[in-house]
Design a protein around this motif. Sequence first.
Motif, PDB file in Angstrom:
ATOM      1  N   ASN A 263      -2.142   6.284   1.609  1.00  0.00           N
ATOM      2  CA  ASN A 263      -3.473   5.844   1.210  1.00  0.00           C
ATOM      3  C   ASN A 263      -4.513   6.214   2.264  1.00  0.00           C
TER       4      ASN A 263
ATOM      5  N   SER B 124       0.824  -1.196   0.000  1.00  0.00           N
ATOM      6  CA  SER B 124       0.000   0.000   0.000  1.00  0.00           C
ATOM      7  C   SER B 124       0.863   1.253   0.000  1.00  0.00           C
TER       8      SER B 124
ATOM      9  N   GLU C 248      -4.037   5.280  -5.030  1.00  0.00           N
ATOM     10  CA  GLU C 248      -5.153   6.186  -5.298  1.00  0.00           C
ATOM     11  C   GLU C 248      -4.894   6.967  -6.575  1.00  0.00           C
TER      12      GLU C 248
END
Length: 496
Positions: free
Chosen positions: A194, A190, A247
């Motif tokens: 995020n 990740s 994202e």
Amino acid sequence: MITIPYLTALTTYFSYGLLFAFGQFRDFFRKIFDWWHASNLEGYAPICLGLEDFYTRRLYLRIQDCFGRPIASAPDGWFDVVERYSNDNNKTLKRTDKISRCLNLGSYNYLGFTAADEYCTPRVIDSLCRFSASTCSTRVEGGTTTLHKELEECVANFVGKPAAVVFGMGYVTNSAILPVIIGKGGLIISDSLNHNSIVNGARGSGATIRVFQHNTPSHLEKVLREQIADGQPRTHRPWKKIIVVVEGIYSMEGELCKLPEIVAICKKYKAYVYLDEAHSIGAVGKTGRGVCELLGVDTADVDIMMGTFTKSFGSCGGYIAGSKELIQYLKYTCPAHLYATSISPPAAQQIISSIKVILGEDGSSRGAQKLARIRENSNFFRSELQKMGFEVLGDNDSPVMPIMLYNPAKIPAFSRECLKQNVAVVTVAFPATPLLLARARICISASHTKEDLLKALEVISQVGDMVGIKYFPAEPNKQQQDQQQQQPGKDTIKLD
């Protein structure tokens, strides 16, 4: 990454240290005074006492008037803000009957669909009369209407995927989906910045989580290579699956994801790509189809596409788009689909209608005009802020532009002074951002006119000078530059 000036970091640390010291001092005397009062807990442990809510009690409550401001109108380019007051040093706030008409720089109304629309609103009203405000049921029971089926087909076609499934809440879309598609033995990689919904979803999955430096493909490749070589913890077996989560536009930074590079790396190491387009779908790209369209990435190379309807479409809920097999699997297994009430029919109709406007299927060019206006407004506003000397994060075309504040005292000062001049802004601080990186987050809309933006720039510039958040020297305007260029010639004439 943000480089903080040494003096700014030092004064910010000092300010937080001072607030922490005063808070501890007040807590100490509170314990002394409470010693003589009988406890009502009767053996129960206190729920909201001690360091767990120290930040809320001693820091947040001091400035809570800057957050959660109630409004009394649609969150369009201008809206009505309800005035509040406090008689106990901001511990509680009471609403008044007075309202202030303010320029809205805080709502995610990117394309201006939150106000009454000539195409969307009549159809939403018709759907309300036909289906009512709620289905009062889950999707697998009596909560699937013809609108839900039409919406899922519409979303799938819009984002360029074979199928899609919709949910009633954007946050749940991430936090409920990730535990379904990956579990123990899997690896989630990740981005370090995020959204919290992704963080909670990853934690709830039971998968191993690794983090790569924000928007840095080279570090992502390093993490991937190391994790593939090491395998699962203790056993060192190969990972069952690897998902890289990023994202499209990072909501607190306003930065565009480096999607082409990330997709290339994921292809190289056979990792799945999960793209959260909450802030980018509808807002960027020639036809509003998000960062894939803007950056030239084939949607077939993105395995799971997530987005929300709360930003560009003037509604609520979220979606997951992907292969037909993936969507069918989610409909059988995802708790948000099986147990949660389905998205409201009027909300579903609003999304369908707004997508048709964006694509020009309403018979007008208003959608293209909205997309052009949000792009022009965003780039103009960002450029002008930077010229004034503000430290503005993010990339061109992004409608999200954070202005760095840093010092905790500047958070309420900036917010309150802007509100006094009828400009409503959103300020963000810890824990939503790192402790040192407090900011004001400006969200630009297609509903803003050029006059609106000029007024906002004038107010923000005045408040910026007052608060002291112009961390860079301002660029001289054109008139000043012309005067400077003419001045040497005048001096020469005088000397001759």
